[in-house]
Structures are given as C-alpha cells and as structure tokens.
Design an enzyme around this catalytic site. Structure first.
Site, PDB file in Angstrom:
ATOM      1  CG  ASP A   1       9.914  -7.514 -11.101  1.00 44.84           C
ATOM      2  OD1 ASP A   1       9.614  -6.337 -10.871  1.00 44.84           O
ATOM      3  OD2 ASP A   1      10.814  -8.126 -10.490  1.00 44.84           O
TER       4      ASP A   1
ATOM      5  CE  LYS B   1       2.395  -7.195  -9.000  1.00 40.88           C
ATOM      6  NZ  LYS B   1       3.650  -7.878  -9.380  1.00 40.88           N
ATOM      7  N   GLY B   2       1.159  -4.163 -13.758  1.00 39.16           N
ATOM      8  CA  GLY B   2       0.754  -2.809 -14.104  1.00 39.16           C
ATOM      9  C   GLY B   2      -0.108  -2.749 -15.339  1.00 39.16           C
TER      10      GLY B   2
ATOM     11  CG  ASN C   1       8.718  -2.769  -1.432  1.00 34.24           C
ATOM     12  OD1 ASN C   1       7.589  -2.307  -1.596  1.00 34.24           O
ATOM     13  ND2 ASN C   1       8.922  -3.887  -0.768  1.00 34.24           N
TER      14      ASN C   1
ATOM     15  CG  HIS D   1       2.352  -1.759 -10.733  1.00 32.28           C
ATOM     16  ND1 HIS D   1       1.063  -1.837 -10.263  1.00 32.28           N
ATOM     17  CD2 HIS D   1       2.994  -2.827 -10.216  1.00 32.28           C
ATOM     18  CE1 HIS D   1       0.940  -2.899  -9.483  1.00 32.28           C
ATOM     19  NE2 HIS D   1       2.103  -3.508  -9.446  1.00 32.28           N
TER      20      HIS D   1
ATOM     21  CE  LYS E   1      22.216  -7.455 -16.868  1.00 35.13           C
ATOM     22  NZ  LYS E   1      23.424  -8.030 -17.529  1.00 35.13           N
TER      23      LYS E   1
END
Length: 428
Positions: free
Chosen positions: A13, A16-17, A38, A41, A306
């Site tokens: 998280d 990277k996208g 799993n 992005h 969250k």
C-alpha cells in the site's frame, strides 16, 4: 529509460500504482511478476479512478504492452472481470497488448474455499489476515507440483484430470478437517471452463515477448505487488504473503536474467501503514494515527479494510534497501503529513536490553521491539501544488533529506498528491 523494477519497501500500500503509472510513460512493456489479486493498485486519471488487482496499471497508457508473468497466480474470473471493466471504459485490452504467461498458476475454486476455511478455524492470535482469495493454497499446489497452469485452460481433458486428482485431497481437507462442504469435479470444471475461452487468447510466451522487446530497443518495467516486509522469506513471518516480493524475484517471476535489470525503484510511503495482523513497531493508536488514517484515506483497495497507521520506520526501510538494492526511492503521500506540528522517524529499536538498528530475525521478534524516535518539525503548508524541489517548505525538504541519510538512497521522485502531475521529479 532503462529496464526498471518497481517494488514496495514497507508492508504494501505504498502507492505503487501511481508511480508505475507515471514511469510507464517512459517504457514500452510492463510486466507483473508475482502475487495475485490480493493486492490492489489505485490510479487516478482525470476524473476516472481505476483499481486494478491483476492487470498491470500500464494498461491505461495506449500502446503499452502488459504482461502477466509466470510468478503470478491468476484467478481467471477476476481477470475477466477486470478486462470487462476496462473495456467498458474504452481501454484497449486486446490479446495483442495484454498477455498471460502459459506458466502462471491458476487459482481454483477449492483454493479459495480452503483459504477461508483455514482462517476461520484459527484462533484470533494465529489469524494472519488473509484476503481469502486463494493465493496461498494456489502457491502451495505450485510448490507441491500438483498445480494447474494457465496453459492447462486450453486443454480441457488435462484440466479435468487435474481437478479430479486435486479434489481427492481438497475435499478430504474441506470436509474432514474443517467440516465444510465438498466440491464436485463437474462443478469446479464447469466454473473454470465458463471463463477459460476468454482467458486462452491472452496466453503467450512472456519471456519471449520480453526478449523481443529488448531486441527492438524497447524499455521494460517490472511491477511488483505487496511490499518487502510481506515477503514469504524476508518479511515478518508468519504474517506475510505467499510469494517473494523483493526485487530479485522480478527475474524468476518473469523468466529473464537478473543481469538485464538496470534500476530498482523502492516505493516508500512518507509514513507507515499495514493491513491485517502482524507486528508494527511504529503503529500509532492515538490522534496521530487517526489523522494519518483519515487524511490519507487509508482503506485497502482490495479488501476495504482500514489500514493501521504509524510513523516512518527507518529500520524497516534500511532492511528493504539491504534486500532490494534500490537505485532510487519514490516517496509517496508526503502531502498527508501537512498539518502535523512534529514528525517522528524511528531510527532504531530497543530489544532484549540493547539497542539495535537491524530488525530481529526471530519469529515475531518485531512484536517485542520498542521504537527509538527522532523528532523533526512538521509543516502547515499545503504542498499539493508544489512542482519543484525549491517550492517545498524547508521542513519538508529536511524530512526528505533525512530519509536519504538514513537509507543511503536518493529520493528521485516525490509525490505530493494523487494526480499524475502532482509529482516532483528530482532527476529521474
């Protein structure tokens, strides 16, 4: 741009996208080399948001070729849904630009059933926070040499025989050990064959495609999923994913020689987050953590869960540098820190009566460390409009410089917002 690997330096998280999407402009081919659906992005292009779990985010750039390597585990139904979603948004997802390695292993319905059943039967203390997508059980079959590969989808008789053999074991586990329902060969076979015709046209020799791109003088980017500290070998075991997330797997997971890789970009979030269970030394269960969670919109793209939030951990980052050998850091979500009066960076741990600067390797050792913090001044300025290094506030520049000192790696890209153009390029 030379051949580059993009990987996360924390617990996933990291953003990277966006960075992959940004760097895609300078490359011709994008390869996903590990993991499955799993991971998610999120890419914002104008007023359109795209969340991709399997397909490389480079698909959003016209003319770029996207490859799913042999190191990926493929859920064919998820792949087809992503293809349909992108096609509905006028994105070209033809087999000429979107290809899957014939060697990639396929996530089967019984993998997902086993994943959920196992997690449900664990105590709260032993749950690892699996997404229930069947990733782990699929990799297990791969290592046990009984897996189903993408090429098998084009061979119905072989596929059916493999399903029949697999269910002898899977049904025994589902019913005998977990008290669940068994699956029939016909039901599993029919479910997979319902989507197989849409997957098979995308099957290709990914290694040959990469070699052909290099022969034509093109540049290739290798896109990782999750983060370094979720690596099956080097992460906070057992609270890890089921694949190698480090840069070295870009070679094995796509079938190319490691000598062909030129640059490695470590994606680092300006603070730290983690989804699910597992040790997190700098987690802040207080106002600071709530501030980061709310302002950073820290919800998982895949699960919606969250994210746990905390201060930047330089011990974790140094370990990522040691494992991945990055040539550059791309620092993300720096704008989220605006408004905090002071910032903290963990520079060492107190552990077993001493101070250490390298993460302990004993199982769950990270759960028993106490972070040693260094405090730096924060800033109130809104930095989302900053376009140059000089336009950043002095405390912001000092924070970045300290990250460079602690890791020994240059921060070449600084993200100050979610949009493509909200990125400061420091000589990439």
């Amino acid at each position: 741009m030379s051949n580059v690997v993009v990987m996360g330096a924390q617990w996933g998280d990291e953003g990277k996208g966006k960075i992959v999407d940004l760097l895609t402009r300078k490359c011709d081919v994008i390869v996903r080399f590990q993991g499955g659906n799993n991971a998610g992005h999120t890419v914002l292009v104008g007023d359109k948001q795209y969340i991709l779990h399997l397909i490389p985010s480079g698909i959003l750039h016209p003319g770029k070729k996207c490859l799913i390597g042999n190191g990926v585990v493929l859920d064919p139904a998820v792949f087809c849904r992503e293809v349909e979603t992108l096609r509905d948004k006028d994105v070209d997802v033809s087999p000429a630009r979107l290809m899957i390695s014939r060697k990639a292993h396929v996530i089967m319905p019984y993998h997902k059933a086993l994943d959920v059943a196992r997690e449900c039967h664990k105590t709260n203390e032993s749950k690892i926070g699996t997404t229930g997508r069947g990733i782990g059980p699929c990799y297990e079959d791969k290592m046990s040499r009984i897996g189903i590969r993408a090429a098998d989808l084009a061979m119905p008789e072989l596929l059916r025989a493999k399903i029949e053999a697999a269910l002898l074991e899977k049904n025994a586990l589902l019913a005998g050990l977990y008290g669940g329902e068994t699956m029939t060969v016909d039901a599993v076979f029919d479910e997979v064959m319902a989507v197989a015709p849409r997957v098979v046209p995308h099957l290709a020799d990914v290694t040959a495609e990469i070699e052909a791109a290099w022969a034509a003088g093109q540049h290739v980017m290798f896109e990782g999923a999750q983060g370094t500290h979720l690596d099956i070998d080097h992460g906070t075991y057992p609270f890890v994913t089921s694949s190698n997330t480090v840069s070295g797997n870009a070679s094995a997971g796509s079938g190319i020689a490691p000598t062909r890789l030129d640059r490695i970009v470590a994606i680092v979030k300006a603070y730290t987050t983690r989804v699910g269970a597992g040790p997190f030394p700098t987690e802040q269960l207080n106002e600071a953590g709530d501030y980061l969670q709310q302002k950073g919109h820290e919800f998982g793209a895949t699960t919606g869960r969250k994210r746990r939030c905390g201060w930047l951990d330089a011990v974790v980052l140094r370990e990522a540098v040691r494992l991945n050998g990055p040539t550059d850091i791309a620092l993300t979500k720096l704008d989220v820190l605006s408004g905090l009066k002071e910032l903290k960076i963990c520079t060492a741990y107190e552990y077993q009566g001493g101070t250490i600067t390298v993460a302990p390797q004993e199982q769950n050792g990270m759960a028993h460390v106490t972070p040693v913090y260094e405090t730096m001044p924060g800033w109130d300025d809104d930095i989302t409009g900053c376009t140059t290094w000089e336009s950043l506030p002095a405390p912001t520049r000092a924070y970045i410089a300290r990250i460079e000192e602690l890791t020994g790696v240059r921060v070449s890209l600084v993200s100050v917002g979610p949009e493509r153009d909200q990125t400061i390029n420091r000589g990439w």
